[in-house]
Design a protein around this motif. Structure first.
Motif, mmCIF file in Angstrom:
data_model
loop_
_atom_site.group_PDB
_atom_site.id
_atom_site.type_symbol
_atom_site.label_atom_id
_atom_site.label_comp_id
_atom_site.label_asym_id
_atom_site.label_seq_id
_atom_site.Cartn_x
_atom_site.Cartn_y
_atom_site.Cartn_z
ATOM 1 N N TYR A 214 73.802 1.512 93.939
ATOM 2 C CA TYR A 214 72.352 1.653 93.984
ATOM 3 C C TYR A 214 72.074 3.052 94.526
ATOM 4 O O TYR A 214 72.580 3.428 95.583
ATOM 5 C CB TYR A 214 71.751 0.587 94.899
ATOM 6 C CG TYR A 214 70.354 0.906 95.403
ATOM 7 C CD1 TYR A 214 69.290 1.055 94.514
ATOM 8 C CD2 TYR A 214 70.096 1.043 96.772
ATOM 9 C CE1 TYR A 214 68.013 1.342 94.978
ATOM 10 C CE2 TYR A 214 68.825 1.315 97.243
ATOM 11 C CZ TYR A 214 67.783 1.473 96.342
ATOM 12 O OH TYR A 214 66.523 1.765 96.799
ATOM 13 N N PHE A 215 71.293 3.848 93.787
ATOM 14 C CA PHE A 215 71.104 5.246 94.165
ATOM 15 C C PHE A 215 69.721 5.723 93.734
ATOM 16 O O PHE A 215 69.312 5.492 92.588
ATOM 17 C CB PHE A 215 72.184 6.115 93.511
ATOM 18 C CG PHE A 215 72.120 7.564 93.900
ATOM 19 C CD1 PHE A 215 72.626 7.997 95.110
ATOM 20 C CD2 PHE A 215 71.549 8.498 93.041
ATOM 21 C CE1 PHE A 215 72.564 9.337 95.474
ATOM 22 C CE2 PHE A 215 71.487 9.845 93.395
ATOM 23 C CZ PHE A 215 71.997 10.258 94.613
ATOM 24 N N THR A 216 69.002 6.378 94.659
ATOM 25 C CA THR A 216 67.679 6.908 94.324
ATOM 26 C C THR A 216 67.549 8.392 94.655
ATOM 27 O O THR A 216 66.475 8.959 94.492
ATOM 28 C CB THR A 216 66.579 6.145 95.086
ATOM 29 O OG1 THR A 216 66.776 6.326 96.501
ATOM 30 C CG2 THR A 216 66.603 4.660 94.756
ATOM 31 N N GLY A 217 68.620 9.011 95.152
ATOM 32 C CA GLY A 217 68.548 10.417 95.532
ATOM 33 C C GLY A 217 68.591 11.343 94.335
ATOM 34 O O GLY A 217 68.536 10.915 93.174
ATOM 35 N N GLN A 218 68.717 12.637 94.638
ATOM 36 C CA GLN A 218 68.685 13.647 93.574
ATOM 37 C C GLN A 218 70.046 14.288 93.323
ATOM 38 O O GLN A 218 70.183 15.089 92.409
ATOM 39 C CB GLN A 218 67.665 14.738 93.940
ATOM 40 C CG GLN A 218 66.234 14.221 94.003
ATOM 41 C CD GLN A 218 65.233 15.327 94.291
ATOM 42 O OE1 GLN A 218 65.598 16.488 94.460
ATOM 43 N NE2 GLN A 218 63.960 14.967 94.350
ATOM 44 N N GLY A 219 71.056 13.955 94.120
ATOM 45 C CA GLY A 219 72.358 14.570 93.950
ATOM 46 C C GLY A 219 73.225 13.808 92.962
ATOM 47 O O GLY A 219 72.773 12.925 92.222
ATOM 48 N N THR A 220 74.505 14.152 92.937
ATOM 49 C CA THR A 220 75.458 13.452 92.083
ATOM 50 C C THR A 220 76.045 12.261 92.833
ATOM 51 O O THR A 220 76.076 12.231 94.068
ATOM 52 C CB THR A 220 76.591 14.399 91.654
ATOM 53 O OG1 THR A 220 77.226 14.925 92.825
ATOM 54 C CG2 THR A 220 76.063 15.541 90.818
ATOM 55 N N GLY B 161 66.284 11.946 107.146
ATOM 56 C CA GLY B 161 66.366 12.516 105.809
ATOM 57 C C GLY B 161 67.154 13.804 105.758
ATOM 58 O O GLY B 161 67.844 14.186 106.713
ATOM 59 N N LEU B 162 67.031 14.473 104.630
ATOM 60 C CA LEU B 162 67.795 15.687 104.375
ATOM 61 C C LEU B 162 66.989 16.930 104.741
ATOM 62 O O LEU B 162 65.791 16.870 104.987
ATOM 63 C CB LEU B 162 68.227 15.748 102.911
ATOM 64 C CG LEU B 162 69.029 14.553 102.388
ATOM 65 C CD1 LEU B 162 69.480 14.810 100.955
ATOM 66 C CD2 LEU B 162 70.218 14.247 103.288
ATOM 67 N N GLY B 163 67.696 18.054 104.759
ATOM 68 C CA GLY B 163 67.080 19.335 105.047
ATOM 69 C C GLY B 163 68.084 20.419 104.717
ATOM 70 O O GLY B 163 69.006 20.208 103.921
ATOM 71 N N SER B 164 67.923 21.577 105.349
ATOM 72 C CA SER B 164 68.832 22.678 105.035
ATOM 73 C C SER B 164 69.045 23.565 106.251
ATOM 74 O O SER B 164 68.232 23.581 107.186
ATOM 75 C CB SER B 164 68.275 23.504 103.871
ATOM 76 O OG SER B 164 67.029 24.084 104.226
ATOM 77 N N ILE C 208 61.866 14.821 101.841
ATOM 78 C CA ILE C 208 62.428 16.176 101.836
ATOM 79 C C ILE C 208 63.758 16.164 101.089
ATOM 80 O O ILE C 208 64.673 15.412 101.432
ATOM 81 C CB ILE C 208 62.618 16.685 103.281
ATOM 82 C CG1 ILE C 208 61.272 16.768 103.997
ATOM 83 C CG2 ILE C 208 63.291 18.054 103.286
ATOM 84 C CD1 ILE C 208 61.377 17.165 105.451
ATOM 85 N N LEU C 209 63.857 16.942 100.050
ATOM 86 C CA LEU C 209 65.041 17.017 99.184
ATOM 87 C C LEU C 209 65.401 15.656 98.594
ATOM 88 O O LEU C 209 66.561 15.388 98.299
ATOM 89 C CB LEU C 209 66.233 17.612 99.949
ATOM 90 C CG LEU C 209 66.015 19.027 100.506
ATOM 91 C CD1 LEU C 209 67.262 19.514 101.231
ATOM 92 C CD2 LEU C 209 65.635 19.993 99.393
ATOM 93 N N GLY C 210 64.409 14.789 98.430
ATOM 94 C CA GLY C 210 64.610 13.517 97.742
ATOM 95 C C GLY C 210 64.648 12.320 98.677
ATOM 96 O O GLY C 210 65.401 12.306 99.656
ATOM 97 N N ALA C 211 63.821 11.315 98.375
ATOM 98 C CA ALA C 211 63.835 10.072 99.151
ATOM 99 C C ALA C 211 65.022 9.221 98.732
ATOM 100 O O ALA C 211 65.380 9.159 97.560
ATOM 101 C CB ALA C 211 62.530 9.302 98.925
ATOM 102 N N GLU C 212 65.657 8.590 99.702
ATOM 103 C CA GLU C 212 66.734 7.660 99.391
ATOM 104 C C GLU C 212 66.942 6.695 100.548
ATOM 105 O O GLU C 212 66.480 6.939 101.670
ATOM 106 C CB GLU C 212 68.028 8.390 99.056
ATOM 107 C CG GLU C 212 68.600 9.265 100.147
ATOM 108 C CD GLU C 212 69.857 10.001 99.686
ATOM 109 O OE1 GLU C 212 70.836 9.321 99.335
ATOM 110 O OE2 GLU C 212 69.851 11.247 99.660
#
Length: 589
Positions: A303-309, A387-390, A484-488
């Protein structure tokens, strides 16, 4: 607690020496005591050649096994595990879900409760299982070594105490994991260096086997052999590094009876969702009449909803009926039918609505024998964005993360830096200066529309910050996913404590409206919870365990990027409310 040999009378001293000699000479044996059983195991960390997908590699294992050995104990038992490190990697082992009451030195996360066990060194993990029974697991808790270092930790009820559900004919651990043709340590090392997302695994596994849907893997398939008309207890564990998994057995219904070693009100389902770190016990009632087939496919996929691989593949195993005394299969037609046509139907990869409906079905038993002691009054409230960031790309370096930066992850925009000295030692000996600070924010320092349009600035702050709380404080934490950088969905795990999941929802948490909807009667009790993708979850727990306790995302890629923080729980006034001194063999940095 440290034991002085001078406190023993001569007969007691001889008995003590005999017991300790038995534990050292015969690992895995059980020695009866007044309180329970002393169960002794030895984990030899060594390299072992393992072949999957026609690819052989040398990998780090416990006792040469993949997955690792099973630990079995009863509620009330004292467990001793001597870990001896024969490899070049530093090692720690975490006993996932064990409360570790007054035994925080045995919890295992590297740089938090201990420095790692270095090459040629050993450490004796010593803990007592208090007030717990069910399915938990153990795994390495340093870098990505848990990709190969993991196994089941099964806690049986006390003798003559039955399960609160029908006694199963047999109990079977089912561990979901991953296979990597590459070395997972090299994968995360490269990702951290370049700042991009890491390469994904080559296959998912069931009990270490990838199943027939991958290339060169038909002979590496897990088969669960069952008899008609019986009830089996499947102890499901998601050991995968970075993926929530859907699971189903074709043409069979499962009854969920336990979550994270806590009994729940039973409910039936054809499909379940399990996040990394979570355990789920289910009853499988096998069919009395089989019809034309005695072989069924079990399958799991992400199950995956993010934006990465991510590893968008399916692991399959076989449920095989037997009726003859010699164990032969009755009327099997599996070999004549394409396995893809027999796969159970699973939700879509991004099936968030199914996940929400499934999660809402979990309720504590909440009866006189197993009460739900959910805190009704709250002493301290916290609101944590997750969440994500940079992070900025270092000078004279090319980075492959968002807009030329490096990926990071955070709680309340603080990306946690691991210290060089373990936090628990620093706290216990009063030497926190330069190791950690106590100013972790209780709420986001810069509020924003958490699940709406993300802010332009995705940079995180970096530090080693903790929250300090008094013993027996009642805590409520709202964990809010961000876009931020995609909800998951983030599986958040709390060490040293169980918590009650009192509420969850989508969008931004509303402090004026949402608490009125909390379930304070029979909420599920867990140690790991999936924060809804684009939503929030509210948990409550009591700080009844002195020490330093990590809380982190159980996606190891997010953990590596800093999605973690720590709670420092101060000593209480009574002797049994204080953290004892460290054992003499605690690894040194």
């Amino acid at each position: 607690m440290a034991i002085s040999l001078y406190s023993f009378s001569p007969p007691c001293f001889l008995t003590f020496c005999f017991v300790m000699s038995c534990l050292l000479l015969f690992p895995g044996i059980a020695i009866p005591t007044n309180a329970g059983i002393v169960r002794s195991y030895k984990f030899e960390i060594r390299l072992q050649n393992v072949t999957r997908l026609c690819h052989t590699k040398s990998m780090v294992t416990v006792n040469g096994k993949f997955p690792g050995p099973r630990i079995i104990a009863r509620e009330g038992d004292n467990v001793l595990v001597k870990v001896v490190n024969h490899v070049s990697n530093n090692i720690t082992i975490h006993w996932h879900g064990i409360r570790q009451l007054q035994s925080g030195w045995a919890d295992g996360p590297s740089s938090i409760t201990q420095c790692p066990i270095q090459t040629g060194q050993s450490y004796l993990y010593n803990f007592t299982i208090t007030g717990q029974r069910g399915t938990l697991w153990w795994h390495a808790h340093i870098s990505w070594l848990r990709a190969t270092l993991y196994g089941p930790l099964i806690i049986l009820p006390k003798k003559n105490v039955p399960y609160p559900f029908p006694k199963p004919h047999k109990e079977i651990p089912i561990l979901f994991g991953e296979w990597w043709n590459a070395d997972p340590e090299a994968v995360i090392s490269q990702a951290l260096q370049h700042g991009a997302g890491p390469n994904v695994s080559d296959a998912y596994t069931i009990n270490g086997l990838p199943g027939p849907l991958y290339n060169c893997s038909e002979m590496e398939t897990y088969t669960l052999k069952v008899k008609p008309g019986k009830t089996y207890l499947l102890r499901l564990i998601n050991s995968a590094l970075n993926d929530d998994l859907f699971f189903s057995i074709a043409n069979h219904t499962l009854t969920v009876v336990e979550a994270d070693a806590s009994y729940i009100k039973p409910f039936e389902t054809d499909i379940l969702l399990i996040t990394p770190g979570q355990t789920t016990n289910v009853l499988l009632k096998t069919k009395h009449h089989l019809g034309n087939s005695s072989t069924f496919i079990m399958a799991a996929r992400p199950y995956f909803t993010g934006q990465g691989t991510f590893d968008n593949s399916t692991v399959a195993g076989i449920l095989e009926y037997q009726i003859n005394p010699n164990g032969s299969v009755f009327n099997s037609t599996f070999s004549n039918v394409s396995i893809k046509g027999l796969l159970p139907t699973l939700p879509p990869i991004n099936g968030t609505s199914f996940v929400a409906n499934f999660s809402n079905k979990f309720r504590s038993l909440a009866n006189s024998q197993f009460p739900a002691n959910v805190p009704k009054n709250v002493d301290k409230q916290y609101f944590f964005t997750v969440g994500l960031g940079s992070n900025p790309c270092p000078k004279n370096q090319t980075c492959q993360g968002p807009n030329g930066s490096k990926f990071a992850a955070s709680i309340n925009n603080i990306s946690f830096n691991l210290p060089t000295t373990a936090l628990l030692q620093s706290y216990f000996f009063g030497k926190s200066n330069g190791v950690y600070t106590t100013d972790f924010p209780s709420f986001p320092l810069m509020p924003f529309n958490y699940t709406g349009t993300p802010p332009n600035n995705t940079l995180v702050a970096n530090g080693t910050k903790v929250v300090v709380v008094k013993f027996n404080t009642t805590i409520e934490v709202v964990l809010q996913d961000t876009s931020i950088l995609g909800a998951e969905s983030h599986p958040l795990h709390l060490h040293g404590h169980n918590f009650f999941v009192v509420g969850q929802g989508f969008g931004n948490f509303d402090p004026n409206q949402d608490p009125a909807k909390y379930n304070l009667v029979d909420p599920v009790e867990r140690n790991t919870v999936g924060i809804p993708s684009g939503g929030w979850v509210a948990i409550r727990f009591q700080t009844d365990n002195p020490g330093v306790w990590l809380m982190h995302c159980h996606f190891d890629v997010h953990l590596s990027w800093g999605l973690r923080m720590a709670w420092v729980v101060l000593d209480g006034k009574l002797p049994n409310q204080k953290l004892p001194p460290p054992p003499s063999d605690l690894p040194k940095c």
